[in-house]
Design a protein around this motif. Structure first.
Motif, PDB file in Angstrom:
ATOM      1  N   THR A 139       0.794  -1.077  -0.035  1.00 18.23           N
ATOM      2  CA  THR A 139      -0.029  -0.147   0.093  1.00 18.23           C
ATOM      3  C   THR A 139       0.963   1.140  -0.020  1.00 18.23           C
ATOM      4  OG1 THR A 139      -0.292   0.039   2.252  1.00 18.23           O
ATOM      5  CG2 THR A 139      -1.868  -1.047   1.080  1.00 18.23           C
ATOM      6  N   ARG A 140       2.151   1.364   0.498  1.00 20.26           N
ATOM      7  CA  ARG A 140       2.795   2.333   0.502  1.00 20.26           C
ATOM      8  C   ARG A 140       3.215   2.518  -1.097  1.00 20.26           C
ATOM      9  NH1 ARG A 140       7.822   1.193   3.628  1.00 20.26           N
ATOM     10  NH2 ARG A 140       6.466   1.552   5.592  1.00 20.26           N
ATOM     11  N   ILE A 141       3.453   1.809  -1.843  1.00 21.48           N
ATOM     12  CA  ILE A 141       3.852   1.825  -3.084  1.00 21.48           C
ATOM     13  C   ILE A 141       2.739   2.470  -3.864  1.00 21.48           C
ATOM     14  CG2 ILE A 141       4.328   0.658  -5.239  1.00 21.48           C
ATOM     15  CD1 ILE A 141       5.849  -1.262  -3.803  1.00 21.48           C
ATOM     16  N   ASP A 142       1.383   2.087  -3.506  1.00 20.82           N
ATOM     17  CA  ASP A 142       0.264   2.447  -4.297  1.00 20.82           C
ATOM     18  C   ASP A 142       0.069   4.265  -3.790  1.00 20.82           C
ATOM     19  OD1 ASP A 142      -0.355   0.039  -5.130  1.00 20.82           O
ATOM     20  OD2 ASP A 142      -1.666  -0.714  -3.814  1.00 20.82           O
ATOM     21  N   TRP A 143       0.201   4.583  -2.462  1.00 21.08           N
ATOM     22  CA  TRP A 143       0.158   5.883  -2.099  1.00 21.08           C
ATOM     23  C   TRP A 143       1.104   6.619  -2.981  1.00 21.08           C
ATOM     24  CZ3 TRP A 143      -3.921   7.769  -0.146  1.00 21.08           C
ATOM     25  CH2 TRP A 143      -4.756   7.139   0.556  1.00 21.08           C
ATOM     26  N   VAL A 144       2.249   6.268  -3.140  1.00 18.21           N
ATOM     27  CA  VAL A 144       3.379   6.911  -3.987  1.00 18.21           C
ATOM     28  C   VAL A 144       2.777   7.184  -5.448  1.00 18.21           C
ATOM     29  CG1 VAL A 144       5.651   6.964  -4.551  1.00 18.21           C
ATOM     30  CG2 VAL A 144       5.307   6.308  -2.462  1.00 18.21           C
ATOM     31  N   VAL A 145       2.260   6.172  -5.904  1.00 20.71           N
ATOM     32  CA  VAL A 145       1.753   6.113  -7.202  1.00 20.71           C
ATOM     33  C   VAL A 145       0.667   7.162  -7.480  1.00 20.71           C
ATOM     34  CG1 VAL A 145       0.688   4.976  -9.130  1.00 20.71           C
ATOM     35  CG2 VAL A 145       2.469   3.975  -8.195  1.00 20.71           C
ATOM     36  N   LEU A 146      -0.397   7.034  -6.535  1.00 20.82           N
ATOM     37  CA  LEU A 146      -1.574   8.005  -6.432  1.00 20.82           C
ATOM     38  C   LEU A 146      -1.271   9.343  -6.001  1.00 20.82           C
ATOM     39  CD1 LEU A 146      -4.670   7.990  -6.334  1.00 20.82           C
ATOM     40  CD2 LEU A 146      -4.532   7.971  -3.736  1.00 20.82           C
ATOM     41  N   VAL A 147      -0.206   9.691  -5.133  1.00 11.56           N
ATOM     42  CA  VAL A 147       0.169  11.010  -5.193  1.00 11.56           C
ATOM     43  C   VAL A 147       0.986  11.373  -6.565  1.00 11.56           C
ATOM     44  CG1 VAL A 147       1.936  12.431  -3.934  1.00 11.56           C
ATOM     45  CG2 VAL A 147       0.349  10.822  -2.694  1.00 11.56           C
ATOM     46  N   ALA A 148       1.653  10.662  -7.137  1.00  9.23           N
ATOM     47  CA  ALA A 148       2.305  11.084  -8.429  1.00  9.23           C
ATOM     48  C   ALA A 148       1.235  11.369  -9.410  1.00  9.23           C
ATOM     49  CB  ALA A 148       3.323   9.844  -8.752  1.00  9.23           C
ATOM     50  N   ASP A 149       0.473  10.594  -9.451  1.00 11.01           N
ATOM     51  CA  ASP A 149      -0.712  10.971 -10.371  1.00 11.01           C
ATOM     52  C   ASP A 149      -1.311  12.164 -10.075  1.00 11.01           C
ATOM     53  OD1 ASP A 149      -0.213   8.512 -11.819  1.00 11.01           O
ATOM     54  OD2 ASP A 149      -1.901   7.118 -10.949  1.00 11.01           O
ATOM     55  N   ALA A 150      -1.757  12.276  -8.784  1.00 11.94           N
ATOM     56  CA  ALA A 150      -2.390  13.712  -8.634  1.00 11.94           C
ATOM     57  C   ALA A 150      -1.636  14.858  -8.985  1.00 11.94           C
ATOM     58  CB  ALA A 150      -2.725  13.691  -7.055  1.00 11.94           C
ATOM     59  N   VAL A 151      -0.356  14.887  -8.799  1.00 15.58           N
ATOM     60  CA  VAL A 151       0.699  16.011  -9.052  1.00 15.58           C
ATOM     61  C   VAL A 151       0.659  16.139 -10.455  1.00 15.58           C
ATOM     62  CG1 VAL A 151       3.209  16.890  -9.108  1.00 15.58           C
ATOM     63  CG2 VAL A 151       1.958  15.739  -6.895  1.00 15.58           C
TER      64      VAL A 151
END
Length: 58
Positions: A16-28
């Motif tokens: 889930t840590r990797i998923d959050w990083v991807v989600l934040v990168a997508d939002a940025v």
């Protein structure tokens, strides 16, 4: 049983840590694209808006 549960929790935390990083990168990335689009739209209409404002004041 407790060891399996602890191992599953550690795997879940890491995944889930990797998923959050991807989600934040997508939002940025989305914010950058939206701001570029808005900037392009405003820049193309900026001279017209300035002329309309100048004419409205007189």
């Amino acid at each position: 049983m407790l060891a399996k549960l602890k191992a599953a929790r550690l795997i879940y935390r890491d995944e889930t840590r990797i998923d959050w990083v991807v989600l934040v990168a997508d939002a940025v990335g989305l914010a950058i694209v939206v701001s570029a689009f808005v900037n392009a739209r405003v820049s193309s209409h900026a001279p017209e808006i300035a002329i309309q404002l100048a004419n409205a004041n007189f």
